[in-house]
Design an enzyme around this catalytic site. Structure first.
Site, PDB file in Angstrom:
ATOM      1  N   GLU A  18       0.810  -1.249  -0.102  1.00  0.00           N
ATOM      2  CA  GLU A  18       0.027   0.023  -0.021  1.00  0.00           C
ATOM      3  C   GLU A  18       1.033   1.149   0.058  1.00  0.00           C
ATOM      4  O   GLU A  18       1.846   1.407   0.519  1.00  0.00           O
ATOM      5  CB  GLU A  18      -0.948  -0.031   1.136  1.00  0.00           C
TER       6      GLU A  18
ATOM      7  N   ASN B  70      -6.652   1.860   2.627  1.00  0.00           N
ATOM      8  CA  ASN B  70      -7.524   2.836   2.945  1.00  0.00           C
ATOM      9  C   ASN B  70      -6.905   4.159   1.764  1.00  0.00           C
ATOM     10  O   ASN B  70      -7.734   4.633   1.594  1.00  0.00           O
ATOM     11  CB  ASN B  70      -7.192   3.133   4.101  1.00  0.00           C
TER      12      ASN B  70
ATOM     13  N   ASN C 248     -12.186  -0.663  -1.339  1.00  0.00           N
ATOM     14  CA  ASN C 248     -11.586  -1.139   0.124  1.00  0.00           C
ATOM     15  C   ASN C 248     -12.385  -0.893   1.087  1.00  0.00           C
ATOM     16  O   ASN C 248     -12.668   0.284   1.404  1.00  0.00           O
ATOM     17  CB  ASN C 248     -10.121  -0.669  -0.016  1.00  0.00           C
ATOM     18  N   GLU C 249     -12.626  -1.957   2.037  1.00  0.00           N
ATOM     19  CA  GLU C 249     -13.226  -1.746   3.515  1.00  0.00           C
ATOM     20  C   GLU C 249     -14.358  -0.618   3.198  1.00  0.00           C
ATOM     21  O   GLU C 249     -14.312   0.155   4.209  1.00  0.00           O
ATOM     22  CB  GLU C 249     -12.383  -1.220   4.295  1.00  0.00           C
TER      23      GLU C 249
ATOM     24  N   TYR D  40      -7.127  -8.878  11.368  1.00  0.00           N
ATOM     25  CA  TYR D  40      -5.938  -8.525  12.090  1.00  0.00           C
ATOM     26  C   TYR D  40      -5.899  -9.162  13.207  1.00  0.00           C
ATOM     27  O   TYR D  40      -6.762  -8.882  14.294  1.00  0.00           O
ATOM     28  CB  TYR D  40      -5.584  -7.140  12.119  1.00  0.00           C
TER      29      TYR D  40
ATOM     30  N   GLU E  25      -6.673  -9.233   3.398  1.00  0.00           N
ATOM     31  CA  GLU E  25      -5.746  -8.505   4.309  1.00  0.00           C
ATOM     32  C   GLU E  25      -5.593  -9.406   5.448  1.00  0.00           C
ATOM     33  O   GLU E  25      -6.966  -9.785   6.104  1.00  0.00           O
ATOM     34  CB  GLU E  25      -6.290  -7.369   4.724  1.00  0.00           C
TER      35      GLU E  25
ATOM     36  N   GLN F 288       1.285  -6.454   5.445  1.00  0.00           N
ATOM     37  CA  GLN F 288       1.593  -5.971   4.249  1.00  0.00           C
ATOM     38  C   GLN F 288       2.791  -6.640   4.051  1.00  0.00           C
ATOM     39  O   GLN F 288       3.453  -7.631   4.487  1.00  0.00           O
ATOM     40  CB  GLN F 288       1.721  -4.519   4.058  1.00  0.00           C
TER      41      GLN F 288
HETATM   42  O1  AHR Z   1      -3.185  -2.575   6.204  1.00  0.00           O
HETATM   43  C1  AHR Z   1      -3.508  -1.369   6.811  1.00  0.00           C
HETATM   44  C2  AHR Z   1      -4.881  -0.999   6.628  1.00  0.00           C
HETATM   45  O2  AHR Z   1      -5.861  -1.898   7.448  1.00  0.00           O
HETATM   46  C3  AHR Z   1      -5.522  -1.103   5.313  1.00  0.00           C
HETATM   47  O3  AHR Z   1      -4.850   0.333   4.571  1.00  0.00           O
HETATM   48  C4  AHR Z   1      -6.923  -1.179   5.599  1.00  0.00           C
HETATM   49  O4  AHR Z   1      -7.678  -1.727   4.311  1.00  0.00           O
HETATM   50  C5  AHR Z   1      -6.805  -1.719   6.770  1.00  0.00           C
HETATM   51  O5  AHR Z   1      -7.864  -1.384   7.888  1.00  0.00           O
END
Ligand code: AHR
Length: 509
Positions: free
Chosen positions: A27, A72, A172-173, A244, A292, A350
């Site tokens: 990103e 993001n 995205n999201e 995450y 992700e 990432q």
């Molecule tokens: O990977 C970091 C961020 O986490 C990304 O930009 C977003 O898609 C997610 O919330």
């Protein structure tokens, strides 16, 4: 010593494993691009400005696909800023990460990087500040044959051959209030539907991923997937999942259970996709793009939104991973592999510096974090057909009532090179686990390799000063007798055993 059994049979298969499961993510955020993969002044940089030391580590990691340019960041990005002569590209303020984006690296540089690495690109279209028009224009710029103004603009920029980008994220999201231009499910569903429709008209060969929920904890989780798919089911191939992992209680037993939640999340999303299909009497199966996933909690509340002065490529969420995190990443890989019938893409988020397996210093060294190792080992041996497993293992129950068997495993049959690979975790924190694995129908010839990830100090990390503190070692206890593989799995360990099979396919014919 507790013991666990595993049985697999070469005729009982979950699915072919899609190699795009070993994807990652770059990103425009922090130092992921600048001083991550791209640093023209670095002593190892090639003619493109790509860091050679990072290229070597990316090759060793075995990444197959990389998602780009966000995240993001995508929801405020104008792709036109990042193409054409570098000297003419504008500097922009990026509202996703409150940073300055120099645009010295953009679409064509990323494609060059993919060609150098042999990695499949997965692009995103901005459905935050933009929409259908940008989506059709961008895909025409990238994938159109010369002869239209947009495709010819790419040719003018030095790229006559269409990029042929196959995988695309539709935003995205978009459910997250933090997202630039976040939408309700109905708004997003319609926007995704129409964008996907015109993108496919421009290039019928694309694979399109709609945004699922940003995580399983979102209040709208479930409703979001259902409503979005009610709109765009016919137009999309995949729906995204993001997770995450957090070590909230600083308790390894509770932390291990996060892997069970990932598995649950996958099954839930599969159920919703199939419920939407059922309502339509459709045989179509929407696949999952887990685009992700990683450990991210130490730097989660970092005040990145308030960094004053719009810095360029600041140090953002540079999580330093310990051995416990490597175990979680190893466990998550087992989950993804065991769900290979529906998960077709996955991206460790990432790749470099930003919550990443590879770290760098500007002008300095690059090194492997602890989480590098399970990923590299799984990507190297994760080829072929995933086998169904029957396992029996003692375990424990978490505070929230989640059952966690000590043994967590997968088995993959690689017909191409005549091997079967077992990945197995012992989630007992203090005792070894005796593993008995029976692989039926093969005729096992020899143990090719047996490797363990295990540390007495589970908080151990790899750093620039001590880059090889955590490394894989030989699993000396592994042995083969007939169809049975036995091994003593160390407490809190992740293991990978590769076996050579006799070619039984023609003895059967
Ligand atoms: O990977 C970091 C961020 O986490 C990304 O930009 C977003 O898609 C997610 O919330």
């Amino acid at each position: 010593m507790p013991n666990a059994q595993l049985i697999a049979d070469r005729d009982f298969v979950v699915s072919e494993l899609d190699r795009m499961l070993f994807g990652s993510f770059v990103e425009h955020m922090g130092r992921s691009v600048y001083s991550g993969i791209y640093e023209p002044d670095h002593p190892t940089a090639d003619a493109h400005g790509f860091r050679g030391d990072v290229l070597a580590l990316v090759a060793e990691l075995g990444v197959t696909l990389v998602r780009y340019p966000g995240g993001n960041f995508l929801s405020g990005y104008n792709w036109e800023d990042g193409v054409g002569p570098q000297a003419e590209r504008p500097k922009r303020r990026d509202l996703a990460w409150f940073s300055t984006e120099s645009n010295q690296f953009g679409t064509n540089e990323f494609i060059d990087w993919c060609r150098v690495t042999g990695i499949e690109p997965m692009f995103g279209v901005n459905l935050g500040t933009r929409g259908i028009d940008e989506a059709r224009r961008f895909i025409e710029y990238c994938n159109g044959a010369p002869g239209s103004a947009l495709a010819d603009w790419r040719v003018e920029h030095g790229y006559r051959q269409p990029h042929g980008i196959k995988y695309w994220c539709l935003g995205n999201e978009m459910d997250g209030p933090w997202q630039i231009g976040s939408l309700t499910a109905a708004e997003y569903g319609r926007r995704a539907q129409e964008s996907a429709k015109v993108m496919r008209w421009v290039d019928p060969d694309v694979q399109l991923a709609a945004c699922g929920s940003s995580n399983r904890g979102m209040q709208t989780f479930g409703h979001w997937e259902q409503e979005v798919l009610d709109h765009c089911f016919d137009q999309v191939d995949l729906i995204s999942l993001h997770t995450y992992f957090r070590n909230d209680h600083d308790d390894l037993g509770e932390y291990f259970a996060e892997i069970e939640l990932m598995d649950m999340f996958i099954r839930e999303v599969v159920s919703i996709c199939d419920a939407v299909a059922a309502k339509r009497r459709s045989p179509k199966r929407v696949m999952l793009s887990f685009d992700e996933w990683n450990v991210w909690y130490r730097t989660h509340s970092e005040p990145y939104m308030h960094k004053p002065g719009w810095p360029t490529a600041p140090r953002l969420i540079e999580e330093v991973y310990d051995f416990e995190d490597a175990l979680i990443v190893g466990g998550a890989l087992i989950t993804l592999i065991n769900n290979a019938d529906r998960v077709k893409i996955a991206c460790l988020a990432q790749l470099v510096n930003v919550i990443a397996p590879i770290m760098t210093e500007p002008g300095g060294p690059a090194w492997r974090q602890t989480i590098f190792w399970p990923f590299a080992l799984a990507a190297r041996h994760g080829h072929g057909r995933v086998l169904q497993l029957h396992t029996a293992s003692p375990g424990y129950t978490t505070q929230a009532g989640i059952e966690v068997p000590y043994l967590y495993a997968t088995a993959i049959d690689n017909r191409a090179d005549g091997t079967v690979t077992l990945m197995a975790m012992n989630r007992h924190q203090s005792e070894p686990l005796e593993l008995n694995a029976e692989l039926r129908g093969y005729g096992l010839e020899e143990l090719v390799s047996a490797t363990e990830l295990h540390e007495q100090d589970t908080k151990a990390t790899n750093t620039a000063d001590e880059p090889d503190r955590v490394v894989p070692r030989r699993l000396a206890s592994a042995r083969l007798s007939g169809a049975i593989v036995q091994a003593t799995l160390q407490p809190a360990s992740w293991n990978i055993i590769v076996l050579r099979t006799r070619d039984v396919s023609h003895t059967e014919a």
